[in-house]
Design a protein around this motif. Structure first.
Motif, PDB file in Angstrom:
ATOM      1  N   PHE A 114       0.843  -1.197   0.000  1.00  0.00           N
ATOM      2  CA  PHE A 114       0.000   0.000   0.000  1.00  0.00           C
ATOM      3  C   PHE A 114       0.877   1.245   0.000  1.00  0.00           C
ATOM      4  CE2 PHE A 114      -2.792   3.307   1.356  1.00  0.00           C
ATOM      5  CZ  PHE A 114      -4.081   2.912   1.046  1.00  0.00           C
ATOM      6  N   ALA A 115       1.863   1.291   0.897  1.00  0.00           N
ATOM      7  CA  ALA A 115       2.736   2.459   1.002  1.00  0.00           C
ATOM      8  C   ALA A 115       3.505   2.708  -0.294  1.00  0.00           C
ATOM      9  CB  ALA A 115       3.703   2.280   2.170  1.00  0.00           C
ATOM     10  N   ALA A 116       3.927   1.629  -0.948  1.00  0.00           N
ATOM     11  CA  ALA A 116       4.697   1.767  -2.186  1.00  0.00           C
ATOM     12  C   ALA A 116       3.882   2.414  -3.295  1.00  0.00           C
ATOM     13  CB  ALA A 116       5.198   0.403  -2.639  1.00  0.00           C
ATOM     14  N   ASN A 117       2.560   2.383  -3.173  1.00  0.00           N
ATOM     15  CA  ASN A 117       1.682   2.936  -4.204  1.00  0.00           C
ATOM     16  C   ASN A 117       0.880   4.140  -3.709  1.00  0.00           C
ATOM     17  OD1 ASN A 117       1.560   0.969  -6.745  1.00  0.00           O
ATOM     18  ND2 ASN A 117       1.868  -0.258  -4.899  1.00  0.00           N
ATOM     19  N   SER A 118       1.243   4.669  -2.546  1.00  0.00           N
ATOM     20  CA  SER A 118       0.536   5.811  -1.974  1.00  0.00           C
ATOM     21  C   SER A 118       1.270   7.105  -2.261  1.00  0.00           C
ATOM     22  CB  SER A 118       0.404   5.618  -0.455  1.00  0.00           C
ATOM     23  OG  SER A 118      -0.153   6.772   0.150  1.00  0.00           O
ATOM     24  N   ARG A 119       0.504   8.151  -2.489  1.00  0.00           N
ATOM     25  CA  ARG A 119       1.108   9.471  -2.697  1.00  0.00           C
ATOM     26  C   ARG A 119       1.135  10.284  -1.402  1.00  0.00           C
ATOM     27  NH1 ARG A 119      -3.105  12.709  -6.557  1.00  0.00           N
ATOM     28  NH2 ARG A 119      -2.916  10.806  -7.813  1.00  0.00           N
ATOM     29  N   VAL A 120       0.624   9.695  -0.297  1.00  0.00           N
ATOM     30  CA  VAL A 120       0.612  10.375   0.997  1.00  0.00           C
ATOM     31  C   VAL A 120       1.208   9.452   2.055  1.00  0.00           C
ATOM     32  CG1 VAL A 120      -1.429  11.720   0.360  1.00  0.00           C
ATOM     33  CG2 VAL A 120      -1.715   9.558   1.605  1.00  0.00           C
ATOM     34  N   PRO A 121       1.564   9.989   3.237  1.00  0.00           N
ATOM     35  CA  PRO A 121       2.134   9.147   4.291  1.00  0.00           C
ATOM     36  C   PRO A 121       1.180   8.038   4.723  1.00  0.00           C
ATOM     37  CG  PRO A 121       2.475  11.467   4.786  1.00  0.00           C
ATOM     38  CD  PRO A 121       1.537  11.413   3.617  1.00  0.00           C
ATOM     39  N   VAL A 122       1.759   6.878   5.022  1.00  0.00           N
ATOM     40  CA  VAL A 122       0.998   5.722   5.485  1.00  0.00           C
ATOM     41  C   VAL A 122       1.501   5.320   6.871  1.00  0.00           C
ATOM     42  CG1 VAL A 122       0.425   3.283   5.060  1.00  0.00           C
ATOM     43  CG2 VAL A 122       0.561   4.909   3.145  1.00  0.00           C
ATOM     44  N   ILE A 123       0.568   5.048   7.781  1.00  0.00           N
ATOM     45  CA  ILE A 123       0.882   4.681   9.166  1.00  0.00           C
ATOM     46  C   ILE A 123       0.450   3.247   9.421  1.00  0.00           C
ATOM     47  CG2 ILE A 123       0.328   5.114  11.589  1.00  0.00           C
ATOM     48  CD1 ILE A 123      -0.122   8.056  10.840  1.00  0.00           C
ATOM     49  N   ASN A 124       1.337   2.476  10.003  1.00  0.00           N
ATOM     50  CA  ASN A 124       1.010   1.114  10.428  1.00  0.00           C
ATOM     51  C   ASN A 124       0.337   1.161  11.787  1.00  0.00           C
ATOM     52  OD1 ASN A 124       0.887  -1.552  11.216  1.00  0.00           O
ATOM     53  ND2 ASN A 124       3.095  -1.887  11.212  1.00  0.00           N
ATOM     54  N   ALA A 125      -0.959   0.899  11.810  1.00  0.00           N
ATOM     55  CA  ALA A 125      -1.709   0.866  13.059  1.00  0.00           C
ATOM     56  C   ALA A 125      -1.806  -0.548  13.617  1.00  0.00           C
ATOM     57  CB  ALA A 125      -3.103   1.448  12.862  1.00  0.00           C
ATOM     58  N   LEU A 126      -1.127  -1.492  13.016  1.00  0.00           N
ATOM     59  CA  LEU A 126      -0.941  -2.871  13.466  1.00  0.00           C
ATOM     60  C   LEU A 126      -0.912  -3.783  12.245  1.00  0.00           C
ATOM     61  CD1 LEU A 126      -2.319  -4.945  16.379  1.00  0.00           C
ATOM     62  CD2 LEU A 126      -2.781  -5.741  14.063  1.00  0.00           C
ATOM     63  N   THR A 127       0.107  -4.642  12.230  1.00  0.00           N
ATOM     64  CA  THR A 127       0.127  -5.774  11.310  1.00  0.00           C
ATOM     65  C   THR A 127       0.510  -7.001  12.132  1.00  0.00           C
ATOM     66  OG1 THR A 127       2.483  -5.531  10.729  1.00  0.00           O
ATOM     67  CG2 THR A 127       0.884  -4.337   9.357  1.00  0.00           C
ATOM     68  N   ASP A 128       0.532  -8.136  11.496  1.00  0.00           N
ATOM     69  CA  ASP A 128       0.912  -9.359  12.210  1.00  0.00           C
ATOM     70  C   ASP A 128       2.359  -9.305  12.701  1.00  0.00           C
ATOM     71  OD1 ASP A 128      -1.596 -10.412  11.786  1.00  0.00           O
ATOM     72  OD2 ASP A 128      -1.004 -11.674  10.089  1.00  0.00           O
ATOM     73  N   ASP A 129       3.191  -8.477  12.101  1.00  0.00           N
ATOM     74  CA  ASP A 129       4.610  -8.420  12.449  1.00  0.00           C
ATOM     75  C   ASP A 129       4.975  -7.296  13.414  1.00  0.00           C
ATOM     76  OD1 ASP A 129       5.190 -10.627  10.975  1.00  0.00           O
ATOM     77  OD2 ASP A 129       6.254  -9.592   9.371  1.00  0.00           O
ATOM     78  N   TYR A 130       4.264  -6.160  13.340  1.00  0.00           N
ATOM     79  CA  TYR A 130       4.662  -4.995  14.130  1.00  0.00           C
ATOM     80  C   TYR A 130       3.448  -4.207  14.630  1.00  0.00           C
ATOM     81  CZ  TYR A 130       9.167  -5.774  11.760  1.00  0.00           C
ATOM     82  OH  TYR A 130      10.312  -6.326  11.271  1.00  0.00           O
ATOM     83  N   HIS A 131       3.667  -3.499  15.749  1.00  0.00           N
ATOM     84  CA  HIS A 131       2.649  -2.581  16.273  1.00  0.00           C
ATOM     85  C   HIS A 131       3.355  -1.311  16.770  1.00  0.00           C
ATOM     86  CE1 HIS A 131      -1.013  -1.087  17.668  1.00  0.00           C
ATOM     87  NE2 HIS A 131      -1.336  -1.950  18.608  1.00  0.00           N
TER      88      HIS A 131
END
Length: 304
Positions: A114-131
């Protein structure tokens, strides 16, 4: 300036992380004094939730409102993401209409694509690997109560999950020792542990992790997506509870934290959850202030 995302703590430099925590503390004081922090009127935060949450939704939505903007809640039921639209296509569309995007999802690869294709900042609000957003709140809480984490010892008790892995990132960045107490089969990712070097040590007995620690941290034994494993996980993690006995082995002024929601009597005792002096509720509230500081940082970086 290149677009900045926040997918793990390591997307910040150690200096930026410390500055962000101090800014979160300032924003908290301003909020308590009812001072306005409107900086981004007419800005829109897109909030994509493939995993539900109480604290994440409220903190981001309230935080964006405090900054003068607006937040849009998007569940997997409400978007084409839940109907099979490619992540790359959704990213291009959503980022064309929002000024910043927050995603709470499953595989970490989803947010990276998603971030690689976004033109704006992306925030990880939780994934299976990181929080990483929870780590911002945890660090803020420790700093408010005990000062710098540099040179301290932190005990992680339980599953070496996404929270544990973000603590590994934090240990390296803030120069503290992380003792991970988990049963075999529940270790954090080996590559993260190896890269952390002397900052991380894995032990099997929680007593070994708690002894001499300045902070003890835990999380639920079965997270979202692990419901079918609940009975087996409960059996294997049954000796990995933060309780008064374990706290007595830690340093006299040690704190304990839990990212919530908690299962009283499982990973943490009811006695500690209900202790009037616990910082767990401050930790939860600090999601609001730490994320406001993060939103401010990323939006200002995007405008630079």
């Amino acid at each position: 300036m290149a677009l900045r995302h926040f997918l793990t703590l390591t997307d910040l430099s150690p200096a930026e992380l410390e500055q962000l925590i101090q800014r979160a503390i300032e924003l908290k004081a301003e909020h308590k004094a009812r001072k306005t922090s409107i900086q981004f009127p007419n800005y829109v935060l897109g909030m994509v939730f493939e995993k539900s949450s109480t604290r994440t939704r409220i903190s981001f939505e309230a935080g964006m409102a405090h900054l003068g903007g607006h937040a849009i809640f998007l569940s997997s039921r409400d978007t084409q993401l839940g109907r099979g639209e490619p992540i790359e296509d959704s990213a291009k569309v959503i980022s064309s209409m929002c000024d910043i995007v927050m995603i709470r999802t499953f595989e970490h690869d989803i947010i990276e694509r998603f971030a690689a294709n976004s033109r704006v900042p992306v925030i990880n609000a939780l994934t299976d690997d990181y929080h990483p957003c929870q780590l911002l709140a945890d660090i803020q809480t420790f700093v408010e109560n005990r000062g710098s984490m540099k040179g301290k010892q932190v005990a992680w008790v339980g599953d070496g999950n996404n929270m544990c892995q973000s603590y590994i990132n934090a240990a390296v960045m803030l120069d503290f020792k992380l003792m991970v107490a988990c049963p075999e089969g529940f270790d954090p990712r080996a590559d993260l542990v190896a890269a952390a070097g002397d900052h991380v040590e894995i032990v099997r007995d929680p007593v070994d992790a708690a002894r001499g620690s300045d902070l003890l941290v835990t999380d639920v034994w079965a997270s979202m997506g692990q419901e079918e494993e609940k009975a087996e996980r409960r059996r294997k993690l049954a000796g990995y509870q933060i309780n008064r006995t374990l706290m007595d082995l830690a340093n006299p002024d040690a704190l304990y934290m839990h990212c919530l929601p908690a299962k009283r009597g499982e990973e943490i005792s009811a006695e500690l959850m209900d202790d009037p002096n616990t910082v767990i509720w401050d930790e939860a509230e600090n999601r609001l202030h730490a994320q406001k500081a993060l939103l401010e940082f990323l939006l200002k970086q995007a405008e630079a």
